[in-house]
Design a protein around this motif. Structure first.
Motif, PDB file in Angstrom:
ATOM      1  N   THR A  97       0.830  -1.201  -0.114  1.00  0.00           N
ATOM      2  CA  THR A  97      -0.173  -0.019   0.176  1.00  0.00           C
ATOM      3  C   THR A  97       0.759   1.209  -0.044  1.00  0.00           C
ATOM      4  O   THR A  97       0.686   2.218  -0.762  1.00  0.00           O
ATOM      5  CB  THR A  97      -0.854  -0.055   1.153  1.00  0.00           C
ATOM      6  OG1 THR A  97      -1.711  -1.267   1.086  1.00  0.00           O
ATOM      7  CG2 THR A  97      -1.710   1.202   1.067  1.00  0.00           C
ATOM      8  N   GLU A  98       2.023   1.145   0.790  1.00  0.00           N
ATOM      9  CA  GLU A  98       2.705   2.486   0.863  1.00  0.00           C
ATOM     10  C   GLU A  98       3.604   2.684  -0.386  1.00  0.00           C
ATOM     11  O   GLU A  98       3.875   3.621  -0.788  1.00  0.00           O
ATOM     12  CB  GLU A  98       3.786   2.311   2.254  1.00  0.00           C
ATOM     13  CG  GLU A  98       2.921   2.674   3.586  1.00  0.00           C
ATOM     14  CD  GLU A  98       2.534   4.054   3.484  1.00  0.00           C
ATOM     15  OE1 GLU A  98       3.125   5.045   3.371  1.00  0.00           O
ATOM     16  OE2 GLU A  98       1.413   4.446   3.636  1.00  0.00           O
ATOM     17  N   GLY A  99       3.932   1.466  -0.719  1.00  0.00           N
ATOM     18  CA  GLY A  99       4.879   1.643  -2.172  1.00  0.00           C
ATOM     19  C   GLY A  99       4.120   2.112  -3.173  1.00  0.00           C
ATOM     20  O   GLY A  99       4.691   3.027  -4.086  1.00  0.00           O
ATOM     21  N   LEU A 100       2.815   1.719  -3.475  1.00  0.00           N
ATOM     22  CA  LEU A 100       1.766   2.217  -4.495  1.00  0.00           C
ATOM     23  C   LEU A 100       1.672   3.729  -4.247  1.00  0.00           C
ATOM     24  O   LEU A 100       1.566   4.459  -5.078  1.00  0.00           O
ATOM     25  CB  LEU A 100       0.408   1.485  -4.383  1.00  0.00           C
ATOM     26  CG  LEU A 100       0.538   0.093  -4.962  1.00  0.00           C
ATOM     27  CD1 LEU A 100      -0.875  -0.537  -4.847  1.00  0.00           C
ATOM     28  CD2 LEU A 100       0.953   0.010  -6.306  1.00  0.00           C
ATOM     29  N   ARG A 101       1.414   4.352  -3.035  1.00  0.00           N
ATOM     30  CA  ARG A 101       1.273   5.474  -2.795  1.00  0.00           C
ATOM     31  C   ARG A 101       2.508   6.420  -3.090  1.00  0.00           C
ATOM     32  O   ARG A 101       2.443   7.418  -3.534  1.00  0.00           O
ATOM     33  CB  ARG A 101       1.061   5.494  -1.112  1.00  0.00           C
ATOM     34  CG  ARG A 101       0.574   7.226  -0.679  1.00  0.00           C
ATOM     35  CD  ARG A 101       0.755   7.425   0.460  1.00  0.00           C
ATOM     36  NE  ARG A 101       1.969   6.982   1.439  1.00  0.00           N
ATOM     37  CZ  ARG A 101       2.954   7.857   1.295  1.00  0.00           C
ATOM     38  NH1 ARG A 101       2.836   9.219   0.606  1.00  0.00           N
ATOM     39  NH2 ARG A 101       4.373   7.517   1.809  1.00  0.00           N
ATOM     40  N   SER A 102       3.678   5.880  -2.768  1.00  0.00           N
ATOM     41  CA  SER A 102       4.926   6.567  -2.947  1.00  0.00           C
ATOM     42  C   SER A 102       5.258   6.687  -4.548  1.00  0.00           C
ATOM     43  O   SER A 102       5.531   7.772  -4.816  1.00  0.00           O
ATOM     44  CB  SER A 102       5.939   5.837  -2.270  1.00  0.00           C
ATOM     45  OG  SER A 102       7.153   6.352  -2.613  1.00  0.00           O
ATOM     46  N   ILE A 103       4.674   5.772  -5.233  1.00  0.00           N
ATOM     47  CA  ILE A 103       5.083   5.698  -6.698  1.00  0.00           C
ATOM     48  C   ILE A 103       4.017   6.843  -7.307  1.00  0.00           C
ATOM     49  O   ILE A 103       4.407   7.624  -8.174  1.00  0.00           O
ATOM     50  CB  ILE A 103       4.796   4.322  -7.348  1.00  0.00           C
ATOM     51  CG1 ILE A 103       5.925   3.433  -6.871  1.00  0.00           C
ATOM     52  CG2 ILE A 103       4.643   4.444  -8.910  1.00  0.00           C
ATOM     53  CD1 ILE A 103       5.576   1.966  -7.425  1.00  0.00           C
TER      54      ILE A 103
END
Length: 310
Positions: A97-103
């Motif tokens: 979830t955090e990875g997608l938000r960061s991208i």
């Protein structure tokens, strides 16, 4: 000794994960690194899982009673299954979830002077915990006379979980370091988010592997085919046994196995006294080579009530 060693392995892993989780959270918040925050979630999940594993070790040692005549060994697999779910939900879920938000909304990484020391210290702590688990597995494999990978398959669930978690943690730290470095060097902060997603995928693989193994044990897994053949050979080789018609086995815990054998007796051994003597002799022979067998049952003829020996 083995039980105390397992307790020590889990306690060491839990202590290390708690300290690492705090350090990663602080460093992640200061730097804004999504990969580091993903690693922090991983460590938090691992810390909570150690509580599950300690609960499994404690509850599985309760003595057998009327409601659970074969003991509570299966508790180990149940709590270890919950630990696998914890890795999936807390660790993998947050990381992806955090990875997608960061991208989708990348942010620059700061406080590099904090990130790399935290990653290095985490690697040392995780490596220490991982090394203890591996050394325990190697010792147990040497005592059992089997390869370490085979021992890992049948190992105490708590120790297996620690070994898998710590292996994933070490790989995850390398992924996080790579993501942060690429983000800083290239100026493309998408690498930080990609590293977080990669950590999440890694945790999914670990959670699936542990969950699959513990599910199989809860459903009921037999002894490996080679061990069943050895037990058949021991029983069939005793004077008075004509043939072993059927052999059923069930692993109740890593060190507790139930075996039921249906045998065809020689006519001269069909009396009650002869069967009892034969059963005692077989019990000694089988347990000598397979000490994990705690419950051994004999069915002298296919249709008769079982005769038990302990």
């Amino acid at each position: 000794m083995a039980e105390e060693e397992s307790d020590g392995t889990v306690l060491l892993a839990g202590t290390a994960n708690l300290a690492i989780a705090i350090a990663k959270i602080v460093a992640g918040l200061l730097s804004g690194s999504t990969a580091l925050l993903a690693e922090a979630a991983h460590s938090v999940a691992d810390t909570l899982n150690q509580v599950f594993l300690l609960t499994a070790l404690h509850r599985s040692r309760k003595p057998a009673d009327a409601r659970h005549p074969f003991g509570y060994g299966m508790e180990r697999y149940f709590w270890s299954l919950l630990a696998a779910v914890g890795i999936l939900v807390l660790g993998a879920g947050f990381s992806i979830t955090e990875g997608l938000r960061s991208i989708l909304a990348p942010e620059p990484i700061a406080a590099l002077a904090v990130i790399y020391p935290v990653l290095a210290i985490s690697f040392v702590f995780e490596g220490t915990s991982w090394l203890r688990a591996v050394l325990q597995l190697r010792r147990e494999a040497r005592e059992a006379g089997v390869p370490i990978l085979k021992q890992l398959r049948d190992a105490e669930p708590a120790v297996k979980t620690v070994a898998f978690e710590d292996s994933a943690a070490l790989i995850g730290l390398l992924i996080a370091a790579t993501g942060v470095t690429l983000a800083v060097v290239t100026g493309e902060h998408v690498w930080d988010g990609a590293a977080s997603i990669a950590i999440g995928v890694l945790l999914i693989v670990v959670a699936f592997t542990l969950g699959r193994d513990n599910k199989a044990m809860l459903i009921g897994r037999a002894l490996p085919a080679d061990q069943q053949r050895q037990i058949r050979k021991i029983i069939a080789g005793q004077p008075g046994i004509e043939d072993v018609l059927e052999l059923l086995s069930l692993r109740l815990a890593p060190d507790q196995v139930l075996v039921v054998a249906t045998v065809d007796l020689v006519d001269s051994h069909t009396t009650g006294a002869a069967i009892e003597q034969l059963a005692e002799k077989i019990d000694v022979e089988v347990r000598r080579d397979h000490p994990s067998i705690r419950h051994l049952y004999l069915d002298p003829t296919p249709g008769d009530p079982s005769q038990r020996w302990s």
